[in-house]
Design a protein around this motif. Sequence first.
Motif, mmCIF file in Angstrom:
data_model
loop_
_atom_site.group_PDB
_atom_site.id
_atom_site.type_symbol
_atom_site.label_atom_id
_atom_site.label_comp_id
_atom_site.label_asym_id
_atom_site.label_seq_id
_atom_site.Cartn_x
_atom_site.Cartn_y
_atom_site.Cartn_z
ATOM 1 N N LEU A 117 0.831 -1.208 0.000
ATOM 2 C CA LEU A 117 0.000 0.000 0.000
ATOM 3 C C LEU A 117 0.868 1.260 0.000
ATOM 4 O O LEU A 117 0.584 2.220 -0.731
ATOM 5 C CB LEU A 117 -0.935 -0.004 1.204
ATOM 6 N N VAL A 118 1.927 1.265 0.799
ATOM 7 C CA VAL A 118 2.855 2.402 0.802
ATOM 8 C C VAL A 118 3.464 2.587 -0.585
ATOM 9 O O VAL A 118 3.588 3.709 -1.093
ATOM 10 C CB VAL A 118 3.959 2.199 1.857
ATOM 11 N N GLY A 119 3.831 1.472 -1.219
ATOM 12 C CA GLY A 119 4.398 1.550 -2.556
ATOM 13 C C GLY A 119 3.425 2.088 -3.579
ATOM 14 O O GLY A 119 3.783 2.919 -4.427
ATOM 15 N N LEU A 120 2.168 1.663 -3.512
ATOM 16 C CA LEU A 120 1.169 2.128 -4.476
ATOM 17 C C LEU A 120 0.885 3.619 -4.305
ATOM 18 O O LEU A 120 0.796 4.367 -5.294
ATOM 19 C CB LEU A 120 -0.120 1.323 -4.324
ATOM 20 N N VAL A 121 0.743 4.071 -3.061
ATOM 21 C CA VAL A 121 0.480 5.495 -2.821
ATOM 22 C C VAL A 121 1.629 6.344 -3.353
ATOM 23 O O VAL A 121 1.430 7.351 -4.052
ATOM 24 C CB VAL A 121 0.261 5.761 -1.318
ATOM 25 N N ASN A 122 2.862 5.938 -3.054
ATOM 26 C CA ASN A 122 4.012 6.715 -3.509
ATOM 27 C C ASN A 122 4.205 6.616 -5.017
ATOM 28 O O ASN A 122 4.712 7.558 -5.639
ATOM 29 C CB ASN A 122 5.270 6.268 -2.773
#
Length: 307
Positions: free
Chosen positions: A142-147
Motif C-alpha cells: 500500500l505504501v508503494g502504491l500510494v508513492n
Amino acid sequence: MLAAFFIIFIVGMKDDLVGLSPVKKLVGQLIAAFVIIYLGNLQIRNMYGFFGIGELPYHFSLLLTYFTFIVVINAFNLIDGIDGLAGSVGMLVSAVLGAYFLYVNEVLYAVMGFSMAAGLAAFLIYNITPAKIFMGDTGSLLVGLVNAALIVKFIEVAGNPAGKMPIQSVPAIAFAILIVPLFDTLRVFAIRMSRGRSPFTADRHHIHHYMLALGLSHSQATAVAILSNIAFITLAFSLQDIGTTYLLSLIGALALGLTSVLFILKKRKEAEVASMAAAVEVPEVASESVTKPKILRVNTETVLQDK
C-alpha cells in the motif's frame, strides 16, 4: 484511488495470512495500477529530454507508466527487510511529495502525501527496534502504491513549464526522491536475472543486508539509508539545470559507486571474520593435544605405550 488502494490492501492481506505466489501478487498490482491509470487518468506522457526524448507515443507511455507502478510498489515491498526502513523511507518520500503538491495547490495529492507520512510516523513509534508491530505485505504494498501514484503525478505537474513551480530534469528528480528503494530493487533484479534466477526470489544482496553485515544495527542502517536519500534529493534539486540525461547518469553512477564500496567493505569484513575464526580454531586443537593427559597401558611385555 480508493478503489486501487482497496485492491492492493486485499492482495497484501491475502499474502500475509495464507501466502500468494509472485504471479498472483503481480496480477493484483497490475489491476490496481490499471484502475489508477485508466480511471484516474494518471500517466507518464513525457521524458523531458532524457536521451533527447520528449513526448511519448501513447502505447509506450502506457507501458512506461505500468512499469513505474510495478517497480515502485515492489521496491517498497523488497526493502521491508529490517525494522523501520520501509516506514522511514515511505514517510520521507510521502512528506517531500506532499510538500510540493501543497505548494502548487494540488490539494488531493498533498492530503494523500501528508496522510501517508503521518500514518507512517505513528507506525514507526512501534516499528523502530525493538519492533512491536510490522507492516507486512499489506502495508508495504500500500505504501508503494500510494508513492507510485504520487511520483507519477509529480512528474506530470512538475514538468509542466506553465505550472506554479516548474522543475527541470523532472525524471531525474523523481528518481532521486526514490533512490533508496528504486535503485536497490533495480540492482537486485539485475543481479538475480543475470544469474538465471527469478527476480522475485529472496537473497541477501539488498543494501540493508550489506550494512548489517558490516555490524550496523537496524536503527543505524535505517539512519544511513534515510540520510543518503536526503543527500540525493538535495543534490538532484541543486543540479537540475544540467539536464535530465546528465543528472540521471550522475545519480545512477554515484549510487552504484557507493553500493560498490559497501559491497567491498562487506567482503573484507567477511574475510576478516573467516580468518579470525580459522586462527582461533587451530590453537584450540593444538592445546588439546598437548594438555590432554595420556593414558598409559602396560602390555604383556611390560612396555609403556601411548594410547
